[in-house]
Design a protein around this motif. Structure first.
Motif, PDB file in Angstrom:
ATOM      1  N   LEU A 309       0.824  -1.212   0.000  1.00 33.44           N
ATOM      2  CA  LEU A 309       0.000   0.000   0.000  1.00 33.44           C
ATOM      3  C   LEU A 309       0.855   1.258   0.000  1.00 33.44           C
ATOM      4  N   LEU A 310       1.929   1.261   0.795  1.00 30.27           N
ATOM      5  CA  LEU A 310       2.811   2.425   0.834  1.00 30.27           C
ATOM      6  C   LEU A 310       3.503   2.652  -0.505  1.00 30.27           C
ATOM      7  N   THR A 311       4.019   1.583  -1.090  1.00 30.97           N
ATOM      8  CA  THR A 311       4.692   1.728  -2.376  1.00 30.97           C
ATOM      9  C   THR A 311       3.712   2.109  -3.483  1.00 30.97           C
ATOM     10  N   ALA A 312       2.488   1.571  -3.439  1.00 29.62           N
ATOM     11  CA  ALA A 312       1.488   1.944  -4.437  1.00 29.62           C
ATOM     12  C   ALA A 312       1.115   3.415  -4.303  1.00 29.62           C
ATOM     13  N   TYR A 313       0.993   3.897  -3.070  1.00 28.98           N
ATOM     14  CA  TYR A 313       0.690   5.314  -2.858  1.00 28.98           C
ATOM     15  C   TYR A 313       1.830   6.196  -3.366  1.00 28.98           C
ATOM     16  N   TYR A 314       3.068   5.758  -3.111  1.00 29.55           N
ATOM     17  CA  TYR A 314       4.216   6.532  -3.596  1.00 29.55           C
ATOM     18  C   TYR A 314       4.258   6.550  -5.123  1.00 29.55           C
TER      19      TYR A 314
END
Length: 326
Positions: A309-314
């Motif tokens: 989720l964090l990498t997708a948001y980034y």
């Protein structure tokens, strides 16, 4: 009187019928050489599925089981559905560790990218001999095993015989003679952050220095003729070329720091009082340390989901910025 005129013969353009949709030129048959790239990729794909895919599937299966030492010795399989996930998500420890992990990763990535970028720009400005010397030092720091470097930092910040305390005493800080760097949450995180930043700067610096070598010198000359100062030249010439490399290295550093298990566990095993646990350490202590293997597997799966989720948001932010720049 009606005059009949003969129609001129149709030219080649009129005589030819328009091509019928779907009846184009038949595709050429595939040659045997067309499958060579896929055959070359096959070993890597197979190795990824075996060494990454199967452990991930096995871990997901374990996360739905009540597995401790008794079940492991007796080879019993006790399914408990989503009880592990429910206990984790409804308890306060998981969310506390998750927030701590996100803040820890954010601080580390910010320091790594800022300092690594400055060192990379420094490599592009200094002379050849100094550049080679600095690059050798960066490579040696980068190549040092994580456990070895963590052990060195333990020795440097040791309470009684640590080099850091001795240096501080020599500088006049008498109260630091027996300072315990691993006695509080903040000081322990300070040492771990220093270690991770020191290990990560070489990768960012060398990557950005390699990126600066692709910038044509004519652009800097044109900017100088236009009267641009150093800052203007950096923002208008250097930064547009470095931006893709900054995005890529930031993405990799987020993943690497978020799963920094070895540094945190080797320095102080998540102490004191489990106040420096991040998600990988939390999963290990709950799973291996407390012998709740199903619980540890569930924490590991939730850690993977949070990381995705964090990498997708980034990546979403990066793609949006690239669209706005166009």
């Amino acid at each position: 009187m009606t005059v009949q005129t003969e129609r001129a013969p149709s030219g080649p353009a009129e005589a030819s019928e328009p091509p019928v949709k779907g009846k184009g030129r038949p595709s050429a048959p595939r040659k045997a050489g067309d499958f060579v790239p896929y055959l070359l990729l096959l070993p890597a794909v197979a190795a990824t599925l075996v060494f990454l895919g199967w452990p991930l599937v096995n871990n997901a299966i374990l996360s739905f089981q009540n597995l401790n030492m008794r079940q492991l010795i007796q080879r019993l399989t006790e399914w408990n559905g989503i009880d592990n996930y429910r206990d984790i998500l409804t308890g306060p420890d998981f969310w506390r560790v998750t927030g701590r992990s996100i803040v820890f990763a954010g601080v580390n990535v910010l320091l790594i990218m800022v300092l690594g970028t400055l060192v990379g720009l420094l490599l592009a400005r200094i002379g050849k001999k100094m550049r080679v010397t600095l690059m050798v030092a960066l490579v040696l720091a980068w190549a040092m095993p994580v456990v070895a470097s963590s052990t060195v930092y333990q020795w440097l910040f040791a309470q009684r015989f640590g080099v850091i305390n001795w240096v501080l005493v020599q500088l006049g800080f008498e109260g630091m003679a027996s300072h315990n760097w691993f006695g509080t949450q903040f000081s322990t995180f300070f040492v771990v952050t220093l270690l991770i930043v020191w290990q990560s700067i070489p990768f960012v610096a060398l990557s950005l220095y390699a990126a600066t070598t692709t910038i044509p010198k004519e652009l800097y000359e044109a900017a100088a003729l236009d009267g641009a100062n150093a800052w203007r030249s950096f923002t208008s010439v250097t930064m547009p070329f470095l931006r893709p490399f900054l995005y890529a290295t930031t993405f990799l550093e987020i993943i690497w720091v978020f799963k920094a298990f070895v540094q945190v566990y080797t320095i102080n095993a998540g102490g004191p009082d489990r106040l420096t646990e991040i998600l990988p350490v939390y999963a290990y202590i709950e799973g291996i340390g407390n012998q709740h293997y199903g619980m540890g597997s569930a924490i590991a799966m939730l850690t993977i989901v949070i990381m995705l989720l964090l990498t997708a948001y980034y990546l979403r932010i990066v793609l949006k910025q690239e669209e706005d720049q166009r």
